[in-house]
Design a protein around this motif. Structure first.
Motif, PDB file in Angstrom:
ATOM      1  N   TRP A  23      14.621  26.107 -11.871  1.00  0.00           N
ATOM      2  CA  TRP A  23      16.010  26.533 -11.788  1.00  0.00           C
ATOM      3  C   TRP A  23      16.368  26.657 -10.313  1.00  0.00           C
ATOM      4  O   TRP A  23      15.632  27.263  -9.549  1.00  0.00           O
ATOM      5  CB  TRP A  23      16.212  27.883 -12.472  1.00  0.00           C
ATOM      6  CG  TRP A  23      15.993  27.867 -13.952  1.00  0.00           C
ATOM      7  CD1 TRP A  23      14.898  28.300 -14.628  1.00  0.00           C
ATOM      8  CD2 TRP A  23      16.905  27.390 -14.941  1.00  0.00           C
ATOM      9  NE1 TRP A  23      15.054  28.128 -15.975  1.00  0.00           N
ATOM     10  CE2 TRP A  23      16.288  27.568 -16.202  1.00  0.00           C
ATOM     11  CE3 TRP A  23      18.183  26.821 -14.897  1.00  0.00           C
ATOM     12  CZ2 TRP A  23      16.895  27.198 -17.397  1.00  0.00           C
ATOM     13  CZ3 TRP A  23      18.797  26.465 -16.092  1.00  0.00           C
ATOM     14  CH2 TRP A  23      18.165  26.657 -17.323  1.00  0.00           C
ATOM     15  N   TRP A  26      22.023  28.668  -8.628  1.00  0.00           N
ATOM     16  CA  TRP A  26      22.845  29.356  -9.623  1.00  0.00           C
ATOM     17  C   TRP A  26      22.082  29.617 -10.907  1.00  0.00           C
ATOM     18  O   TRP A  26      22.249  30.667 -11.543  1.00  0.00           O
ATOM     19  CB  TRP A  26      24.125  28.565  -9.896  1.00  0.00           C
ATOM     20  CG  TRP A  26      25.101  28.644  -8.773  1.00  0.00           C
ATOM     21  CD1 TRP A  26      25.491  27.654  -7.930  1.00  0.00           C
ATOM     22  CD2 TRP A  26      25.792  29.825  -8.334  1.00  0.00           C
ATOM     23  NE1 TRP A  26      26.376  28.114  -7.002  1.00  0.00           N
ATOM     24  CE2 TRP A  26      26.593  29.446  -7.223  1.00  0.00           C
ATOM     25  CE3 TRP A  26      25.821  31.144  -8.769  1.00  0.00           C
ATOM     26  CZ2 TRP A  26      27.397  30.360  -6.548  1.00  0.00           C
ATOM     27  CZ3 TRP A  26      26.624  32.053  -8.103  1.00  0.00           C
ATOM     28  CH2 TRP A  26      27.404  31.652  -7.006  1.00  0.00           C
ATOM     29  N   GLY A  27      21.242  28.674 -11.314  1.00  0.00           N
ATOM     30  CA  GLY A  27      20.431  28.900 -12.512  1.00  0.00           C
ATOM     31  C   GLY A  27      19.505  30.095 -12.339  1.00  0.00           C
ATOM     32  O   GLY A  27      19.367  30.936 -13.230  1.00  0.00           O
ATOM     33  N   THR A  28      18.883  30.179 -11.165  1.00  0.00           N
ATOM     34  CA  THR A  28      18.004  31.309 -10.872  1.00  0.00           C
ATOM     35  C   THR A  28      18.787  32.609 -10.818  1.00  0.00           C
ATOM     36  O   THR A  28      18.336  33.653 -11.326  1.00  0.00           O
ATOM     37  CB  THR A  28      17.277  31.080  -9.538  1.00  0.00           C
ATOM     38  OG1 THR A  28      16.445  29.911  -9.649  1.00  0.00           O
ATOM     39  CG2 THR A  28      16.410  32.276  -9.174  1.00  0.00           C
ATOM     40  N   TRP A  31      19.882  33.537 -14.509  1.00  0.00           N
ATOM     41  CA  TRP A  31      18.726  33.971 -15.279  1.00  0.00           C
ATOM     42  C   TRP A  31      18.147  35.266 -14.716  1.00  0.00           C
ATOM     43  O   TRP A  31      17.659  36.120 -15.460  1.00  0.00           O
ATOM     44  CB  TRP A  31      17.662  32.874 -15.319  1.00  0.00           C
ATOM     45  CG  TRP A  31      17.825  31.963 -16.489  1.00  0.00           C
ATOM     46  CD1 TRP A  31      18.291  30.683 -16.488  1.00  0.00           C
ATOM     47  CD2 TRP A  31      17.530  32.281 -17.852  1.00  0.00           C
ATOM     48  NE1 TRP A  31      18.313  30.180 -17.758  1.00  0.00           N
ATOM     49  CE2 TRP A  31      17.847  31.131 -18.619  1.00  0.00           C
ATOM     50  CE3 TRP A  31      17.035  33.399 -18.501  1.00  0.00           C
ATOM     51  CZ2 TRP A  31      17.672  31.095 -20.001  1.00  0.00           C
ATOM     52  CZ3 TRP A  31      16.865  33.362 -19.884  1.00  0.00           C
ATOM     53  CH2 TRP A  31      17.178  32.223 -20.612  1.00  0.00           C
ATOM     54  N   ALA A  91      13.010  31.785 -19.689  1.00  0.00           N
ATOM     55  CA  ALA A  91      13.661  30.974 -18.654  1.00  0.00           C
ATOM     56  C   ALA A  91      12.755  29.835 -18.199  1.00  0.00           C
ATOM     57  O   ALA A  91      13.208  28.696 -18.030  1.00  0.00           O
ATOM     58  CB  ALA A  91      14.043  31.858 -17.468  1.00  0.00           C
ATOM     59  N   LYS A  95      12.688  25.267 -18.998  1.00  0.00           N
ATOM     60  CA  LYS A  95      12.470  24.211 -18.011  1.00  0.00           C
ATOM     61  C   LYS A  95      11.214  23.402 -18.304  1.00  0.00           C
ATOM     62  O   LYS A  95      10.862  22.489 -17.553  1.00  0.00           O
ATOM     63  CB  LYS A  95      12.370  24.821 -16.606  1.00  0.00           C
ATOM     64  CG  LYS A  95      13.711  25.106 -15.954  1.00  0.00           C
ATOM     65  CD  LYS A  95      14.465  23.827 -15.669  1.00  0.00           C
ATOM     66  CE  LYS A  95      15.774  24.074 -14.974  1.00  0.00           C
ATOM     67  NZ  LYS A  95      16.536  22.838 -14.702  1.00  0.00           N
TER      68      LYS A  95
END
Length: 256
Positions: A23, A26-28, A31, A91, A95
């Motif tokens: 991630w 923004w994904g990190t 999440w 999360a 992935k």
């Protein structure tokens, strides 16, 4: 043709290794927020369960009443750990990455442990010296009261487990594990990831005043640097645990 000649088999092109699935910024961030919420729900859920088991009405007043008890607070911190691990696992799983590799759950060398511990000791001693020079407490007063109250009420072992095992694991998995991993692979790179993850870790400790928050931030930067140098989350978990355990033991039994 060479393709039909057994002495000259065709070349087999092996695909390049895929870049690790991570991630990014923004994904990190999103999440990370969900992981924090999961940690909070796990902690509050433990208090709510205690309220229900005691037959109290489930309302804010009852939660505050029970939540101020040393045993209940320790249980709350402990229950935040499985909630944090579950959210981070989800999360990482989305992935299709390895949980161990994503979080760098590798055991560090003894040299790395020694360097990390020496740096932490010097940093804590510097803040201790500054606190004495400014006439400030070396430990927040409410923490001193909580730990000594827990000792007197027979909750010493539970508090030690909560603050020296559960809290370091939860916070490190979030900050130096998940957040650092994703942000260091984004435009922030390693320096930005260390700074931002340390800021997030500092925000988790907003119960402290600005002076102690500054100390938390500097310790977080050191943990982040050691996470980068050793590529090991276990290193920062151990350092965090040693720091907390020392503070808890000194406050409970040796502090004036």
């Amino acid at each position: 043709m060479d393709t039909l000649n057994p002495e000259h088999p065709p070349l087999i092109m092996t695909p390049a290794e895929h870049a690790p699935r991570v991630w990014k910024f923004w994904g990190t961030a999103l999440w990370g927020l969900l992981v924090f919420v999961a940690m909070f729900v796990g902690q509050v859920g433990a208090i709510v369960l205690l309220v229900a088991l005691r037959g109290y009405p489930i309302n804010l007043a009852s939660i505050e009443l029970v939540g101020h008890e040393p045993q209940a607070l320790a249980l709350s911190v402990i229950m935040g750990l499985p909630a944090t691990l579950a959210a981070v696992w989800l999360a990482v799983r989305l992935k299709r990455a390895s949980f161990v590799d994503y979080l760098a759950l590798r055991w560090p060398s003894w040299k790395q442990l020694l360097v990390g511990a020496i740096g932490l000791i010097l940093l804590v001693l510097a803040w201790e010296t500054m606190s004495r020079a400014l006439g400030r407490e070396a430990t927040p007063g409410f923490m001193t009261d909580l730990l000594k109250s827990g000792r007197d009420k027979g909750a010493a072992v539970l508090l030690l487990l909560a603050f020296s095992v559960a809290a370091p694991m939860s916070e490190e998995v979030l900050a130096r594990g998940f957040l650092y991993r994703g942000w260091s692979a984004s435009f922030l790179r390693v320096p930005g990831a260390i700074i931002l993850s340390s800021l997030v870790w500092t925000v988790v400790h907003l119960q402290y005043d600005m002076y102690f928050l500054a100390e938390v931030f500097t310790i977080g930067v050191w943990f982040g640097y050691m996470r980068y140098r050793a590529n090991s989350l276990w290193l920062t978990i151990v350092l965090h645990a040693l720091n907390n355990m020392t503070a808890v033991v000194l406050t409970m039994w040796l502090g004036s």
